[in-house]
Design a protein around this motif. Structure first.
Motif, PDB file in Angstrom:
ATOM      1  N   ASP A  53       0.835  -1.199   0.000  1.00 35.42           N
ATOM      2  CA  ASP A  53       0.000   0.000   0.000  1.00 35.42           C
ATOM      3  C   ASP A  53       0.871   1.250   0.000  1.00 35.42           C
ATOM      4  OD1 ASP A  53      -2.074   1.753   0.191  1.00 35.42           O
ATOM      5  OD2 ASP A  53      -2.375   1.479   2.342  1.00 35.42           O
ATOM      6  N   TYR A  54       1.845   1.286   0.919  1.00 32.41           N
ATOM      7  CA  TYR A  54       2.669   2.490   1.025  1.00 32.41           C
ATOM      8  C   TYR A  54       3.464   2.743  -0.245  1.00 32.41           C
ATOM      9  CZ  TYR A  54       1.429   2.585   5.939  1.00 32.41           C
ATOM     10  OH  TYR A  54       0.723   2.649   7.096  1.00 32.41           O
ATOM     11  N   SER A  55       4.042   1.658  -0.799  1.00 34.38           N
ATOM     12  CA  SER A  55       4.858   1.910  -1.997  1.00 34.38           C
ATOM     13  C   SER A  55       3.971   2.298  -3.176  1.00 34.38           C
ATOM     14  CB  SER A  55       5.751   0.715  -2.328  1.00 34.38           C
ATOM     15  OG  SER A  55       5.072  -0.479  -2.133  1.00 34.38           O
ATOM     16  N   ALA A  56       2.825   1.628  -3.336  1.00 33.61           N
ATOM     17  CA  ALA A  56       1.932   1.989  -4.448  1.00 33.61           C
ATOM     18  C   ALA A  56       1.444   3.426  -4.290  1.00 33.61           C
ATOM     19  CB  ALA A  56       0.746   1.032  -4.499  1.00 33.61           C
ATOM     20  N   THR A  57       1.075   3.792  -3.062  1.00 33.22           N
ATOM     21  CA  THR A  57       0.580   5.145  -2.827  1.00 33.22           C
ATOM     22  C   THR A  57       1.669   6.173  -3.113  1.00 33.22           C
ATOM     23  OG1 THR A  57      -0.700   4.182  -1.061  1.00 33.22           O
ATOM     24  CG2 THR A  57      -0.705   6.555  -1.199  1.00 33.22           C
ATOM     25  N   PHE A  58       2.893   5.849  -2.680  1.00 34.95           N
ATOM     26  CA  PHE A  58       3.979   6.797  -2.890  1.00 34.95           C
ATOM     27  C   PHE A  58       4.270   6.969  -4.379  1.00 34.95           C
ATOM     28  CE2 PHE A  58       8.457   7.905  -3.424  1.00 34.95           C
ATOM     29  CZ  PHE A  58       8.449   9.119  -2.744  1.00 34.95           C
ATOM     30  N   VAL A  59       4.349   5.835  -5.092  1.00 38.23           N
ATOM     31  CA  VAL A  59       4.617   5.918  -6.532  1.00 38.23           C
ATOM     32  C   VAL A  59       3.498   6.685  -7.223  1.00 38.23           C
ATOM     33  CG1 VAL A  59       4.907   4.583  -8.654  1.00 38.23           C
ATOM     34  CG2 VAL A  59       6.021   3.844  -6.562  1.00 38.23           C
ATOM     35  N   ALA A  60       2.263   6.483  -6.751  1.00 39.65           N
ATOM     36  CA  ALA A  60       1.136   7.181  -7.366  1.00 39.65           C
ATOM     37  C   ALA A  60       1.236   8.682  -7.141  1.00 39.65           C
ATOM     38  CB  ALA A  60      -0.178   6.649  -6.807  1.00 39.65           C
ATOM     39  N   VAL A  61       1.623   9.091  -5.940  1.00 36.70           N
ATOM     40  CA  VAL A  61       1.781  10.524  -5.669  1.00 36.70           C
ATOM     41  C   VAL A  61       2.873  11.099  -6.557  1.00 36.70           C
ATOM     42  CG1 VAL A  61       2.461  12.224  -3.956  1.00 36.70           C
ATOM     43  CG2 VAL A  61       0.928  10.405  -3.317  1.00 36.70           C
ATOM     44  N   LEU A  62       3.950  10.320  -6.683  1.00 39.65           N
ATOM     45  CA  LEU A  62       5.042  10.756  -7.552  1.00 39.65           C
ATOM     46  C   LEU A  62       4.527  10.904  -8.984  1.00 39.65           C
ATOM     47  CD1 LEU A  62       7.973  11.194  -6.718  1.00 39.65           C
ATOM     48  CD2 LEU A  62       8.522   8.998  -7.746  1.00 39.65           C
ATOM     49  N   GLY A  63       3.722   9.929  -9.411  1.00 38.82           N
ATOM     50  CA  GLY A  63       3.184   9.938 -10.769  1.00 38.82           C
ATOM     51  C   GLY A  63       2.330  11.149 -11.068  1.00 38.82           C
ATOM     52  N   VAL A  64       1.458  11.545 -10.107  1.00 38.48           N
ATOM     53  CA  VAL A  64       0.639  12.733 -10.374  1.00 38.48           C
ATOM     54  C   VAL A  64       1.465  14.004 -10.308  1.00 38.48           C
ATOM     55  CG1 VAL A  64      -1.766  12.187  -9.913  1.00 38.48           C
ATOM     56  CG2 VAL A  64      -0.242  12.543  -8.007  1.00 38.48           C
ATOM     57  N   SER A  65       2.610  13.938  -9.609  1.00 37.42           N
ATOM     58  CA  SER A  65       3.361  15.173  -9.383  1.00 37.42           C
ATOM     59  C   SER A  65       4.434  15.449 -10.420  1.00 37.42           C
ATOM     60  CB  SER A  65       4.013  15.146  -8.009  1.00 37.42           C
ATOM     61  OG  SER A  65       3.049  14.961  -7.027  1.00 37.42           O
ATOM     62  N   VAL A  66       4.773  14.463 -11.220  1.00 37.33           N
ATOM     63  CA  VAL A  66       5.813  14.705 -12.223  1.00 37.33           C
ATOM     64  C   VAL A  66       5.142  15.076 -13.531  1.00 37.33           C
ATOM     65  CG1 VAL A  66       7.770  13.736 -13.457  1.00 37.33           C
ATOM     66  CG2 VAL A  66       7.346  13.052 -11.122  1.00 37.33           C
ATOM     67  N   PRO A  67       5.188  16.352 -13.931  1.00 38.69           N
ATOM     68  CA  PRO A  67       4.527  16.743 -15.172  1.00 38.69           C
ATOM     69  C   PRO A  67       5.249  16.163 -16.384  1.00 38.69           C
ATOM     70  CG  PRO A  67       5.679  18.607 -14.212  1.00 38.69           C
ATOM     71  CD  PRO A  67       5.845  17.474 -13.262  1.00 38.69           C
ATOM     72  N   SER A  68       4.515  16.026 -17.471  1.00 38.85           N
ATOM     73  CA  SER A  68       5.098  15.353 -18.631  1.00 38.85           C
ATOM     74  C   SER A  68       6.299  16.113 -19.184  1.00 38.85           C
ATOM     75  CB  SER A  68       4.051  15.136 -19.714  1.00 38.85           C
ATOM     76  OG  SER A  68       3.304  16.294 -19.911  1.00 38.85           O
ATOM     77  N   LEU A  69       6.348  17.434 -18.948  1.00 38.79           N
ATOM     78  CA  LEU A  69       7.495  18.173 -19.474  1.00 38.79           C
ATOM     79  C   LEU A  69       8.777  17.850 -18.711  1.00 38.79           C
ATOM     80  CD1 LEU A  69       7.657  21.940 -18.563  1.00 38.79           C
ATOM     81  CD2 LEU A  69       6.038  20.453 -17.500  1.00 38.79           C
ATOM     82  N   VAL A  70       8.634  17.211 -17.530  1.00 38.08           N
ATOM     83  CA  VAL A  70       9.818  16.729 -16.823  1.00 38.08           C
ATOM     84  C   VAL A  70      10.030  15.245 -17.134  1.00 38.08           C
ATOM     85  CG1 VAL A  70      10.793  16.265 -14.550  1.00 38.08           C
ATOM     86  CG2 VAL A  70       9.639  18.422 -14.990  1.00 38.08           C
ATOM     87  N   MET A  71       8.905  14.499 -17.107  1.00 35.94           N
ATOM     88  CA  MET A  71       8.996  13.061 -17.333  1.00 35.94           C
ATOM     89  C   MET A  71       9.634  12.738 -18.684  1.00 35.94           C
ATOM     90  SD  MET A  71       8.323  10.071 -16.155  1.00 35.94           S
ATOM     91  CE  MET A  71       7.055   9.993 -14.917  1.00 35.94           C
TER      92      MET A  71
END
Lengths: 391, 298
Positions: free
Chosen positions: A195-213
């Motif tokens: 749960d913690y790792s999935a949640t963390f990766v998900a937060v990271l995913g919403v926070s990294v805009p495509s212009l950085v990704m």
């Protein structure tokens, strides 16, 4: 259900009209015109005037708008004639031949040297390319492009839309395939390491805009590892023909080109899906009907997948509509970075070029997609949750 | 109530980390003039494309500009965006949402149809378009109002970006507030207020609004990260903040050719990293507030 769909589709009409009108008026409020520059050089005023006349930019706004929507001949209540097996529409002071508009000078229809005579006389020296004109949006003609010479907006969209569609569809698929399972696992094993790792990766995913990704992906996989190509698309239009009717199509090449743009765009979606699935599933498993299902002694997998999951998909489906908008905006940045010839790129260019018809055309296509996506979402609601009914 | 929420929030490690990063971010934004080592617009063609070094912490770009100072000033731009855009869209959302939710009738219909139309425009596409369209009008007004210095400094870009992002942001908030009003306005405490003759406006603002604010706070705080990302994307595509205004999105656009450069890649990676860190911090705070204010949801 059918009644609901028809009602909703009819409801699209005012919304789309409002969007087109709004865009039309605002686009013309942009300073400068489409013909101020050819490349870097500015054009002489007479040339600009001629070009503006050709595309009816010298007409009053309301006339331009009606002509854009319903076409020239209907705008002028023109009568239809057959001259030399061609449709000729004639109204007071002007005529439309082969989709081109001509002003009438007395009995002679003429413009810029082309002589055109109507009524008892002969029609000759016709140049269908001479005058920009369209049959109108309502008849599926989005008009000529101002800046891409000799191309209509329909041509441009026909080439660019399929690419944006492939990119967007694959990105959403990726989002669903990663996001929903991750959300389910996180919810079922709440407060575990999963749960913690999935949640963390998900937060990271919403926070990294495509212009950085996108640059990060390129840096890792194209520059340092040289595994994937840094730019361009692995197929050429027409896509259906080239990809499915051509037995020698290089699918490996196609997917190696697609991986990075699709991932850069889709990873944010998967994060959104994962967060929503987790939150919603956690709420649903507390419902009474889940307790009932468990009390009946059903297997846990049946309880989760048949009873809980289906109902927990409602909020996930809800974001689908706005997500299509995100696909579009995501595609603007992604297309720019990966050098893809998609619709988003042309939208940006059309704003800077003041290419009104392209701008309007792209906006219209995206609006249509968005409203249809929202309708689809409402239909899926009813299927997911029988308590929701529209009749 | 607020004390409980704060206790839950302060126990949330990621939210507190987010709060720390955001606090640092605002401090950098406020003290930017004292933190920079050079004028970020100063061009030095004798010293271009140098890697990170003591006199230029993050190196210099193709025009010899000090990248460190540019990053610091960009924090100020992002800070403005993170404050003014939510403030603009919240004021619009509050105004229209309260109007629609409390008065209902044709006002409600009008506001909701307007928001329907704004919703029909595809997201950022609309922001880009609005940003491009209103810019000349805004710069004209600014000059007519006598703020020539303001216009000369390029501050018009900020007004344009804030307005465009807020115009897209308010309909969602207005709907949320309207929904809250619809569910609250028939509750006992409102009827009690009506019974003792409290004026309509006072009921709406003093009695219902405070009770309606919790989901609004969650929505606004959850949206700030996305707003900063949106500004960065706008500036990346050359429609948002334009030079001389500093912006991380613009830096990524300027430097993204450096990804294959042996020594200059930090020029691209530093603004990217900081942008992500700030967005991430706001996301953590948003999530933390969501959990703290809706304890039953977690």
């Amino acid at each position: 259900m059918l009644k609901f769909i028809i009602r909703r589709v009819l409801g699209f009409i005012p919304v789309i009209l409002a969007v087109v009108l709004f865009t039309f008026v605002l686009a013309r409020a942009l300073p400068g015109g489409p013909f101020d520059f050819a490349g870097d050089k500015s054009l002489p005023p007479t040339t600009i005037a001629n070009l503006e006349a050709k595309y009816h930019l010298d007409w009053p706004q309301w006339k331009q708008f009606t002509s854009y929507m319903i076409g020239d001949e209907l705008t002028f209540f023109a009568k239809k004639f057959k001259v030399d097996n061609q449709n000729v529409y004639v109204s007071k002071g002007m005529a439309v031949i082969n989709g081109s508009v001509y002003e009438m000078d007395g009995k002679t229809i003429c413009r810029e040297g082309e002589k055109l005579v109507y009524g008892g006389f002969k029609v000759f020296d016709l140049d269908p390319e001479a005058c920009g004109s369209s049959k109108g949006v309502l008849r599926g003609d989005l008009g000529p492009s101002f800046r891409y010479r000799g191309q209509t907006v329909n041509d441009v969209i026909k080439v660019t839309f399929p690419l944006s569609l492939q990119l967007g569809t694959m990105a959403i698929m990726l989002g669903l395939f990663i996001g929903i399972p991750a959300g389910i696992i996180a919810a079922l094993k709440q407060n575990s390491i999963f749960d913690y790792s999935a949640t963390f990766v998900a937060v990271l995913g919403v926070s990294v805009p495509s212009l950085v990704m996108a640059p990060v992906l390129i840096w890792i996989f194209a520059v340092n590892l040289s595994w994937l190509p840094a730019a361009s698309w692995g197929a050429k239009p027409p896509y259906l023909e080239n990809m499915f009717l051509n037995p020698g199509f290089d699918w490996v090449n196609y997917f190696t080109h697609a991986i990075m743009p699709v991932f850069a765009m889709g990873v944010g979606f998967s994060a959104i899906f994962a967060r929503l699935t987790r939150a919603s599933l956690l709420q649903v498993v507390r419902e009474d009907y889940i307790r009932t299902a468990r009390a009946k002694g059903l297997k846990e997998s049946v309880v989760v997948f048949r009873h809980a999951l289906r109902n927990s998909m409602i909020p996930v489906i809800t974001v689908f509509g706005p997500l299509f908008a995100a696909v579009i905006t995501g595609s603007m940045v992604i297309e720019q970075i990966f050098g893809l010839n998609g619709m988003g790129k042309h939208f940006i260019n059309s704003i800077t070029n003041r290419d009104y018809p392209i701008l309007l055309g792209v906006m219209l296509v995206y609006t249509l997609i968005l409203v249809s996506a929202n309708l689809l979402v409402d239909i899926i609601y009813g299927w997911l949750d029988p308590r929701i009914s529209y009749d | 109530m607020a004390g409980d929420a704060w206790r839950r929030f302060s126990r949330n490690l990621s939210a507190m980390m987010g709060l720390t990063v955001v606090a640092l971010f605002y401090l950098v934004a406020i003290f930017a003039p004292w933190l920079v080592t050079a004028d970020y617009t100063a061009i030095d063609l004798d010293n271009v494309e140098s890697g990170p070094a003591l006199e230029h912490y993050f190196g210099t770009d193709e025009l010899g500009r000090d990248v460190y100072s540019r990053v610091i000033w960009s924090a100020r731009s992002a800070a403005f965006v993170s404050i003014f855009v939510p403030a603009f869209s919240l004021s619009l959302g509050l105004f229209f949402g309260v109007l629609a939710g409390y008065y209902g009738g044709w006002v409600d219909t009008l506001v909701m149809r307007l928001s329907d139309i704004l919703f029909a425009f595809p997201g950022l596409l609309f922001v880009f378009f609005i940003a491009a369209t209103i810019k000349p009008a805004v710069s004209l007004w600014v000059k007519e109002l006598g703020f020539t210095e303001f216009a000369k400094q390029g501050y018009v870009d900020y007004v344009v970006v804030f307005t465009a992002l807020a115009l897209v942001g308010w309909p969602g908030l207005a709907r949320l507030i309207r929904g809250q009003f619809l569910s609250l306005k028939n509750r006992e405490f409102v009827m009690a207020a009506q019974a003792i003759g409290v004026s309509e406006w006072r009921i709406a603002v003093r009695h219902i609004l405070p009770n309606a604010m919790t989901p609004v706070i969650v929505a606004v705080s959850g949206g700030i990260g996305g707003t900063i990302a949106a500004e960065a994307s706008l500036s990346f595509l050359g429609i948002g903040l334009q030079p001389p205004n500093p912006s991380w999105g613009q830096m990524i656009s300027d430097y993204y050719g450096y990804w294959r450069h042996a020594t200059l890649w930090p020029l691209l990676f530093i603004p990217s990293l900081i942008l992500v860190a700030v967005i991430l911090a706001f996301t953590f705070i948003g999530d933390g507030l969501h959990e703290a204010l809706n304890p039953q949801s977690s």
